[in-house]
Design an enzyme around this catalytic site. Structure first.
Site, short mmCIF file in Angstrom:
data_model
loop_
_atom_site.label_atom_id
_atom_site.label_comp_id
_atom_site.label_asym_id
_atom_site.label_seq_id
_atom_site.Cartn_x
_atom_site.Cartn_y
_atom_site.Cartn_z
N GLU A 21 -6.30 -5.58 3.76
CA GLU A 21 -6.32 -6.81 2.91
C GLU A 21 -7.52 -6.81 1.97
OE1 GLU A 21 -4.21 -9.54 3.15
OE2 GLU A 21 -3.22 -9.31 5.09
N THR A 72 0.82 -1.21 0.00
CA THR A 72 0.00 0.00 0.00
C THR A 72 0.86 1.26 0.00
OG1 THR A 72 -1.64 -1.20 1.29
CG2 THR A 72 -1.79 1.21 1.32
N GLU A 73 0.41 2.26 -0.74
CA GLU A 73 1.03 3.59 -0.67
C GLU A 73 -0.04 4.58 -0.22
OE1 GLU A 73 2.87 4.27 -4.48
OE2 GLU A 73 4.27 2.59 -4.17
P1 TGC Z 1 -6.58 -7.40 -11.75
O1 TGC Z 1 -6.37 -7.07 -13.20
O2 TGC Z 1 -7.94 -7.85 -11.32
O3 TGC Z 1 -5.55 -8.51 -11.30
C1 TGC Z 1 -4.17 -8.44 -11.65
C2 TGC Z 1 -3.65 -9.87 -11.77
O4 TGC Z 1 -3.72 -10.52 -10.51
C3 TGC Z 1 -4.56 -11.69 -10.59
N1 TGC Z 1 -5.28 -11.75 -9.30
C4 TGC Z 1 -4.93 -12.58 -8.31
N2 TGC Z 1 -3.99 -13.53 -8.25
C5 TGC Z 1 -3.88 -14.23 -7.10
N3 TGC Z 1 -4.65 -13.99 -6.02
C6 TGC Z 1 -5.59 -13.02 -6.04
N4 TGC Z 1 -6.30 -12.76 -4.93
C7 TGC Z 1 -5.77 -12.26 -7.24
N5 TGC Z 1 -6.58 -11.25 -7.61
C8 TGC Z 1 -6.27 -10.95 -8.88
C9 TGC Z 1 -5.44 -11.45 -11.79
O5 TGC Z 1 -5.90 -12.67 -12.31
C10 TGC Z 1 -4.48 -10.74 -12.73
O6 TGC Z 1 -3.60 -11.72 -13.24
P2 TGC Z 1 -2.99 -11.56 -14.75
O7 TGC Z 1 -2.18 -12.81 -14.93
O8 TGC Z 1 -4.18 -11.46 -15.66
O9 TGC Z 1 -2.17 -10.31 -14.73
O10 TGC Z 1 -6.07 -6.14 -10.92
P3 TGC Z 1 -6.72 -4.70 -10.67
O11 TGC Z 1 -5.61 -3.71 -10.79
O12 TGC Z 1 -7.94 -4.52 -11.52
O13 TGC Z 1 -7.13 -4.76 -9.13
C11 TGC Z 1 -8.05 -5.66 -8.70
C12 TGC Z 1 -8.28 -5.59 -7.16
C13 TGC Z 1 -9.00 -4.31 -6.81
C14 TGC Z 1 -9.16 -6.76 -6.81
C15 TGC Z 1 -6.98 -5.73 -6.37
O14 TGC Z 1 -6.02 -4.87 -6.76
C16 TGC Z 1 -7.16 -5.73 -4.87
O15 TGC Z 1 -7.30 -6.81 -4.32
N6 TGC Z 1 -7.14 -4.56 -4.14
C17 TGC Z 1 -7.11 -4.53 -2.69
C18 TGC Z 1 -5.70 -4.25 -2.22
C19 TGC Z 1 -5.35 -4.96 -0.97
O16 TGC Z 1 -5.96 -5.93 -0.57
N7 TGC Z 1 -4.29 -4.51 -0.32
C20 TGC Z 1 -3.82 -5.16 0.87
C21 TGC Z 1 -2.45 -4.66 1.27
S1 TGC Z 1 -1.62 -5.68 2.45
C22 TGC Z 1 -2.48 -5.48 3.87
O17 TGC Z 1 -3.47 -4.87 3.97
C23 TGC Z 1 -1.91 -6.17 5.03
S2 TGC Z 1 -2.79 -5.95 6.51
C24 TGC Z 1 -2.05 -7.20 7.32
C25 TGC Z 1 -2.32 -7.36 8.74
O18 TGC Z 1 -1.86 -6.54 9.54
O19 TGC Z 1 -2.94 -8.40 9.07
P1 FAD Z 2 -9.02 3.47 -0.27
O1 FAD Z 2 -8.55 2.51 -1.29
O2 FAD Z 2 -8.74 4.92 -0.49
O3 FAD Z 2 -10.59 3.25 -0.05
C1 FAD Z 2 -11.43 4.24 0.57
C2 FAD Z 2 -12.89 3.82 0.34
O4 FAD Z 2 -13.15 3.79 -1.08
C3 FAD Z 2 -13.19 2.41 0.85
O5 FAD Z 2 -14.49 2.38 1.38
C4 FAD Z 2 -13.13 1.56 -0.41
O6 FAD Z 2 -13.94 0.38 -0.33
C5 FAD Z 2 -13.69 2.53 -1.45
N1 FAD Z 2 -13.24 2.19 -2.80
C6 FAD Z 2 -11.98 2.21 -3.32
N2 FAD Z 2 -11.97 1.80 -4.59
C7 FAD Z 2 -13.26 1.48 -4.90
C8 FAD Z 2 -13.90 0.96 -6.06
N3 FAD Z 2 -13.23 0.66 -7.17
N4 FAD Z 2 -15.25 0.78 -5.99
C9 FAD Z 2 -15.95 1.04 -4.86
N5 FAD Z 2 -15.39 1.52 -3.73
C10 FAD Z 2 -14.05 1.72 -3.75
N6 FAD Z 2 -0.93 -2.44 3.61
C11 FAD Z 2 0.20 -3.11 3.28
O7 FAD Z 2 0.65 -3.10 2.13
N7 FAD Z 2 0.88 -3.81 4.22
C12 FAD Z 2 0.47 -3.89 5.51
O8 FAD Z 2 1.11 -4.55 6.34
C13 FAD Z 2 -0.71 -3.18 5.89
N8 FAD Z 2 -1.11 -3.17 7.19
C14 FAD Z 2 -2.17 -2.39 7.55
C15 FAD Z 2 -2.47 -2.24 8.90
C16 FAD Z 2 -3.50 -1.41 9.32
C17 FAD Z 2 -3.79 -1.22 10.77
C18 FAD Z 2 -4.30 -0.75 8.34
C19 FAD Z 2 -5.46 0.11 8.76
C20 FAD Z 2 -4.00 -0.87 6.99
C21 FAD Z 2 -2.92 -1.68 6.58
N9 FAD Z 2 -2.53 -1.77 5.25
C22 FAD Z 2 -1.40 -2.46 4.88
C23 FAD Z 2 -3.22 -0.96 4.23
C24 FAD Z 2 -4.56 -1.55 3.78
O9 FAD Z 2 -4.38 -2.66 2.95
C25 FAD Z 2 -5.33 -0.43 3.03
O10 FAD Z 2 -5.73 0.51 4.01
C26 FAD Z 2 -6.54 -0.98 2.28
O11 FAD Z 2 -6.13 -1.75 1.17
C27 FAD Z 2 -7.47 0.15 1.77
O12 FAD Z 2 -6.74 1.16 1.15
P2 FAD Z 2 -6.95 2.72 1.56
O13 FAD Z 2 -6.86 2.80 3.03
O14 FAD Z 2 -6.04 3.52 0.73
O15 FAD Z 2 -8.46 3.03 1.18
#
Ligand code: TGC
Ligand code: FAD
Length: 388
Positions: free
Chosen positions: A367, A136-137
């Site tokens: 996530e 994340t950024e």
């Molecule tokens: P999109 O074009 O849909 O996908 C790009 C490529 O990735 C493949 N793919 C996956 N592969 C494996 N596992 C998955 N879950 C996958 N989801 C998609 C997809 O098939 C494609 O592959 P290819 O070969 O065609 O290139 O990508 P998009 O740019 O349209 O974005 C889709 C979206 C919104 C679903 C995705 O970017 C997303 O999941 N956004 C949420 C971001 C997120 O979850 N960030 C989490 C950061 S880490 C964190 O929060 C840690 S908290 C930890 C803690 O403290 O517990």
């Molecule tokens: P945004 O993406 O700006 O979303 C804001 C709102 O807009 C949300 O309600 C969302 O659902 C909505 N929204 C966005 N896009 C759409 C769309 N296309 N359609 C409809 N609604 C949309 N990240 C890491 O990489 N590593 C970590 O270890 C990690 N740890 C974390 C720990 C904590 C305590 C927290 C709070 C976050 C952490 N994160 C980490 C980041 C986390 O993954 C992001 O906060 C999360 O993915 C959401 O991104 P954002 O906060 O920028 O919200």
């Protein structure tokens, strides 16, 4: 019948002896080592890092990864049960474990070289080393593909510039798995603590996950050896593949948090009297408890089925999205009901409720937010991506 416990449908009978044994061991650890002090940790905003080595000794870090790299080599169901029990204590301790296991060790195992695996995995599994995951950024959360962090090849090095935000374990990590664009493609890089040009800044003033370290990572002309590239990483699918594992654990974890809120609520409903009766004798209070137990049971069954599918090699990331979305939203609803049921005591750290409730606000967002997982399922159902 009274049901203070949360195994209403005898799900225990669907677990193997090994699964029950690990679950009970982690439950005992959480009861003894986490619950007595976690409210103070939360209040002081201190992560209980002294428990990391103990988790390593118990063999509950990197649970699903292979034994040849010093990891437990357990099933996905065992991994899920570990996360459930840890988060029954606190989301922060589960966050530590799921980041280390699924977001640091998994990518090293899946996308790393043999040398990287041998160098990092045994120490991470023992809890002697700590890792973090930077995707994340500040301006790219739900849309990580828009990241600005860049890597440029320069002789025998890569030079990283950019920053990452909200990174769990950032300030305590020995190694950061950092996702950056190299020639326009997302790749994974290992950046070691102390590398010139790499700084971690603690994020303060959080009202959620206070017993967890959250940081900003900054890279300013940060030069790392070329061998720190994860050679098999390539494209956004690489970090998303890691997220699939962590999101699965979060589904179990959030359910554990809901179980803690429910158990406290049943106790409170029996003990607390108003109008000369226990509040548990009022229909509206019973309604809350019945809804809580029903949603917990449904989440337990969904999580277990997704875990079994993963263990059979049939798991898909859309299954994980359903489980994560369901468990985190239901857990948050349950925590809010529990908060209400506890009256004024529900806002005090003397009870576990407000801590779980505030933690779950993060768990609902990180996530992949609830709405992002809805859209992943919407894509699956219609075949039409609606993210942009
Ligand atoms: P999109 O074009 O849909 O996908 C790009 C490529 O990735 C493949 N793919 C996956 N592969 C494996 N596992 C998955 N879950 C996958 N989801 C998609 C997809 O098939 C494609 O592959 P290819 O070969 O065609 O290139 O990508 P998009 O740019 O349209 O974005 C889709 C979206 C919104 C679903 C995705 O970017 C997303 O999941 N956004 C949420 C971001 C997120 O979850 N960030 C989490 C950061 S880490 C964190 O929060 C840690 S908290 C930890 C803690 O403290 O517990
Ligand atoms: P945004 O993406 O700006 O979303 C804001 C709102 O807009 C949300 O309600 C969302 O659902 C909505 N929204 C966005 N896009 C759409 C769309 N296309 N359609 C409809 N609604 C949309 N990240 C890491 O990489 N590593 C970590 O270890 C990690 N740890 C974390 C720990 C904590 C305590 C927290 C709070 C976050 C952490 N994160 C980490 C980041 C986390 O993954 C992001 O906060 C999360 O993915 C959401 O991104 P954002 O906060 O920028 O919200």
């Amino acid at each position: 019948m009274t049901s203070e416990t949360t195994d209403f449908l005898l799900i225990d009978e669907m677990l193997s002896d090994e699964e029950r044994m690990v679950r009970d061991t982690v439950r005992g650890f959480v009861d003894e080592k986490v619950i007595p002090t976690i409210a103070d940790d939360f209040e002081q905003a201190e992560a209980p890092m002294h428990l990391v080595r103990e988790m390593g000794e118990m063999g509950i870090i990197g649970a699903t990864l292979p034994q040849e790299y010093g990891c437990p080599g357990s099933s996905y169901v065992v991994y899920g049960l570990i996360q459930q029990e840890l988060e029954r204590g606190d989301s922060g301790i589960r966050s530590f474990n799921s980041v280390q296991s699924s977001l640091v060790m998994y990518p090293i195992c899946e996308y790393g070289s043999e040398e990287q695996k041998r160098h990092w995995l045994p120490g991470l599994a023992r809890g002697e080393k700590i890792g973090c995951f930077g995707l994340t950024e500040a301006d790219h959360g739900s849309d990580p593909g828009g990241m600005k962090t860049r890597a440029v090849k320069d002789g025998a090095s890569y030079v990283l510039n950019g920053s990452k935000m909200w990174i769990t374990n950032g300030n305590v990590a020995d190694v950061a798995v950092v996702w950056a664009k190299l020639d326009g493609e997302v790749r994974g890089f290992l950046v070691e603590k102390g590398t010139p040009g790499f700084t971690a800044n603690l994020i303060k003033h959080k009202m959620s996950l206070r017993a967890s370290v959250t940081s900003e990572l900054v890279f300013e002309d940060c030069r790392i050896p070329a061998e720190n590239l994860l050679p098999k990483s390539g494209g956004l699918r690489s970090p998303l593949g890691c997220l699939d594992k962590a999101r699965y654990g979060i589904a179990w974890g959030a359910t554990g948090s809901a179980m803690a809120c429910y158990e406290a609520s049943v106790r409170y409903a029996k003990e607390r009297t108003q109008f000369d009766k226990p509040i548990g004798s009022f229909q509206l209070v019973q309604r809350k408890l019945a809804l809580m137990l029903t949603e917990i049971t449904a989440a337990q069954l969904l999580n277990l089925r997704v875990g079994r599918l993963k263990d059979e090699g049939k798991g898909r990331h859309q299954h994980t999205s359903m489980a994560k979305m369901n468990a985190t939203s239901k857990a948050l609803e349950i925590a809010r009901m529990a908060r209400d049921l506890h009256g004024a005591n529900g806002i005090s750290l003397e009870y576990p409720i407000i801590r779980h409730m505030n933690n779950l606000e993060s768990v609902h967002t990180y996530e992949g937010t609830y709405d992002i997982h809805l859209l992943i399922l919407g894509h699956e159902i219609t075949g039409i991506p609606a993210f942009r």
